[in-house]
Design a protein around this motif. Structure first.
Motif, PDB file in Angstrom:
ATOM      1  N   LEU A  89      37.361   2.230 -35.052  1.00  0.00           N
ATOM      2  CA  LEU A  89      38.692   1.466 -35.950  1.00  0.00           C
ATOM      3  C   LEU A  89      39.703   0.655 -34.829  1.00  0.00           C
ATOM      4  CD1 LEU A  89      40.088   1.985 -38.616  1.00  0.00           C
ATOM      5  CD2 LEU A  89      41.002   3.932 -37.801  1.00  0.00           C
ATOM      6  N   MET A  90      39.580   1.044 -33.658  1.00  0.00           N
ATOM      7  CA  MET A  90      40.774   0.500 -32.432  1.00  0.00           C
ATOM      8  C   MET A  90      39.883  -1.087 -32.299  1.00  0.00           C
ATOM      9  SD  MET A  90      40.790   0.775 -28.563  1.00  0.00           S
ATOM     10  CE  MET A  90      38.881   0.061 -27.985  1.00  0.00           C
ATOM     11  N   ALA A  91      37.787  -1.075 -32.606  1.00  0.00           N
ATOM     12  CA  ALA A  91      37.563  -2.241 -32.534  1.00  0.00           C
ATOM     13  C   ALA A  91      38.278  -2.611 -33.366  1.00  0.00           C
ATOM     14  CB  ALA A  91      36.701  -2.286 -32.115  1.00  0.00           C
ATOM     15  N   LEU A  92      38.540  -2.512 -35.212  1.00  0.00           N
ATOM     16  CA  LEU A  92      38.640  -4.183 -36.113  1.00  0.00           C
ATOM     17  C   LEU A  92      39.778  -3.675 -36.261  1.00  0.00           C
ATOM     18  CD1 LEU A  92      36.846  -1.995 -38.614  1.00  0.00           C
ATOM     19  CD2 LEU A  92      36.523  -3.950 -37.772  1.00  0.00           C
ATOM     20  N   ALA A  93      40.794  -3.304 -35.589  1.00  0.00           N
ATOM     21  CA  ALA A  93      42.110  -3.428 -34.983  1.00  0.00           C
ATOM     22  C   ALA A  93      42.574  -4.702 -34.674  1.00  0.00           C
ATOM     23  CB  ALA A  93      43.242  -2.100 -35.061  1.00  0.00           C
ATOM     24  N   LEU A  94      41.482  -4.417 -33.418  1.00  0.00           N
ATOM     25  CA  LEU A  94      42.453  -5.632 -32.136  1.00  0.00           C
ATOM     26  C   LEU A  94      41.615  -6.673 -33.042  1.00  0.00           C
ATOM     27  CD1 LEU A  94      40.632  -3.299 -28.393  1.00  0.00           C
ATOM     28  CD2 LEU A  94      42.789  -4.624 -29.524  1.00  0.00           C
ATOM     29  N   ARG A  95      41.191  -6.978 -33.767  1.00  0.00           N
ATOM     30  CA  ARG A  95      40.955  -8.167 -34.142  1.00  0.00           C
ATOM     31  C   ARG A  95      42.872  -8.774 -34.228  1.00  0.00           C
ATOM     32  NH1 ARG A  95      35.633  -7.209 -37.729  1.00  0.00           N
ATOM     33  NH2 ARG A  95      34.703  -6.211 -35.964  1.00  0.00           N
ATOM     34  N   THR A  96      43.430  -8.056 -34.787  1.00  0.00           N
ATOM     35  CA  THR A  96      44.585  -8.486 -35.839  1.00  0.00           C
ATOM     36  C   THR A  96      45.797  -9.137 -34.675  1.00  0.00           C
ATOM     37  OG1 THR A  96      45.738  -6.528 -35.671  1.00  0.00           O
ATOM     38  CG2 THR A  96      44.055  -6.783 -37.151  1.00  0.00           C
ATOM     39  N   ALA A  97      44.959  -9.132 -32.988  1.00  0.00           N
ATOM     40  CA  ALA A  97      46.120  -8.959 -31.789  1.00  0.00           C
ATOM     41  C   ALA A  97      45.635 -10.170 -31.385  1.00  0.00           C
ATOM     42  CB  ALA A  97      46.384  -7.680 -31.756  1.00  0.00           C
TER      43      ALA A  97
END
Length: 407
Positions: A95-103
């Motif tokens: 989930l963190m890896a997916l969220a990181l794509r937004t930053a």
């Protein structure tokens, strides 16, 4: 390739393969949440919390349990959060890896997301150490019910069972699932039947499906209600593990196991305990084992012991998946990863993680000695992991999937 959709990585299993995977998933993924009826409602009406016993309180608590399942497990985890996978893998680091794509890389926001993900992962490791300790201890402590003289054997038997549990991990999730799956299916059918036996005698308990009972309960017992809510939360322990274990079985078998076997049987048991409280308030002292006639108690203790040992499996498998993702993300050094299935890419075994967990779990058992001494630490580990999952899932839903903010 779209990594937020599980179907992108592999075609979903069908027919006999799907059925076999569902049974194995019930054995590996749902052991933790499936053994909560042993202690959750007993904790809700514990005299320490000062909640006076009344029919309204029973309806309020059972209503909270029902809606906790409906909202947190079914809606949040099974339907929404499990859509967020990274190359088929679930868990807080995926989930963190997916969220990181937004930053943007190196930005303050990306640093905050990484900190949240790593903190959540640390809490999940805490869960992976505490769950085997508290599960096996609480089951073996059942010996004290048979005879107080057996108390001195609780610790050695607990440690022996834990050693065997970690020793069989190297055979792989597939073998462990085939071994544990049928036992857990038998467990769920048994607790469901126990619930039916009680509910038939007092069907009025089904009125607790009305959420107003929960609302009224919280309104009447404001501060104490929140303490009881903490105890109700015990019915959800293991929800995080079903997301972390997604790579071992895929989304479909985990969803089918929940909606067709696990959730109906758990709810029947909780409603059955509620019905029994209304008929015999004194059964609150040990509700689970008092649901059956005296002659069935010993076989039930044996089945409960098997189920609580299996409960540890969900977090152990999750710890393997979590460490494998941490290696790919560069958070921990490379280490040996053994793939144990030629059909499911996510089924892995990590010797170093396995033996490190065993050492830490045994140390926790020796330090805390009794299962109740571990309850607070257990609650903190589980709640914190869930809060981090909620924050990261919100980022993915809003920015990656472009969902409506209000939704």
């Amino acid at each position: 390739m779209d990594h937020t959709s599980p179907e992108a990585s592999a075609p979903p299993p069908t027919g006999k393969r799907l059925l076999a995977l569902t049974v194995a998933a019930v054995g590996v993924v749902y052991g933790d949440i499936g053994t909560s009826p042993l202690y959750a409602l007993k904790e809700c009406f514990s005299p320490d919390h000062g909640i006076p016993f009344s029919a309204d309180a029973v309806y309020g608590v059972i209503s909270m349990v029902f809606w906790a399942f409906a909202i947190v497990v079914s809606l949040k985890y099974v339907l929404f959060v499990m859509r967020a996978n990274n190359h088929g893998e679930g868990g807080i680091l995926a989930l963190m890896a997916l969220a990181l794509r937004t930053a943007p890389t190196g930005s303050k926001r990306s640093l905050l997301i990484i900190m949240a993900g790593v903190f959540g992962a640390c809490m999940f490791y805490g869960d992976a150490i505490i769950t085997p300790a508290i599960s096996v201890l609480s089951a073996v402590e059942g010996l004290e019910v048979i005879s107080p003289d057996l108390t001195r054997y609780v610790m050695p038997i607990t440690i022996a069972i834990l050693v065997v549990l970690f020793f069989i991990q190297k055979t792989g999730t597939d073998v462990v699932g085939k071994l544990f799956g049928p036992i857990m299916v038998a467990w769920f059918l048994t607790i469901g039947a126990m619930g039916i036996h009680q509910v038939v005698q007092h069907p009025a308990i089904f009125a607790a499906v009305n959420p107003m009972f929960a609302v009224r309960f919280m309104d009447e017992h404001a501060l104490q209600g929140f303490i009881v809510l903490g105890a109700v939360f015990l019915v959800l322990t293991g929800a995080e593990a079903l997301y972390a274990d997604m790579g071992h079985f895929g989304v479909k078998p985990i969803r089918m196991g929940w909606f067709f076997i696990v959730m109906p049987c758990l709810l029947l048991n909780y409603f059955g305990q509620g019905a029994m409280f209304l008929m015999n308030p004194e059964t609150i002292s040990n509700p689970f084992f008092l649901m059956v006639p005296e002659g069935f108690v010993f076989p039930l203790v044996l089945l409960a012991t098997a189920a609580t040992v299996i409960a540890s499996q969900a977090v152990i498998s999750g710890a393997f998946s979590m460490t494998s993702q941490a290696i790919l993300l560069g958070f921990v050094p490379r280490m040996k990863v053994r793939h144990t299935s030629d059909k499911e890419i996510g089924q892995i075994y990590m010797p170093l993680v396995n033996w490190a967990l065993l050492v830490l779990v045994v140390a926790v058992v020796l330090a805390f000695k009794k299962s109740e001494n571990l309850a607070a630490a257990y609650g903190i580990a589980v709640t914190t992991t869930m809060i981090v999952t909620t924050l990261l899932a919100a980022i993915v839903m809003r920015i990656v999937w472009r969902w409506n903010t209000i939704l």
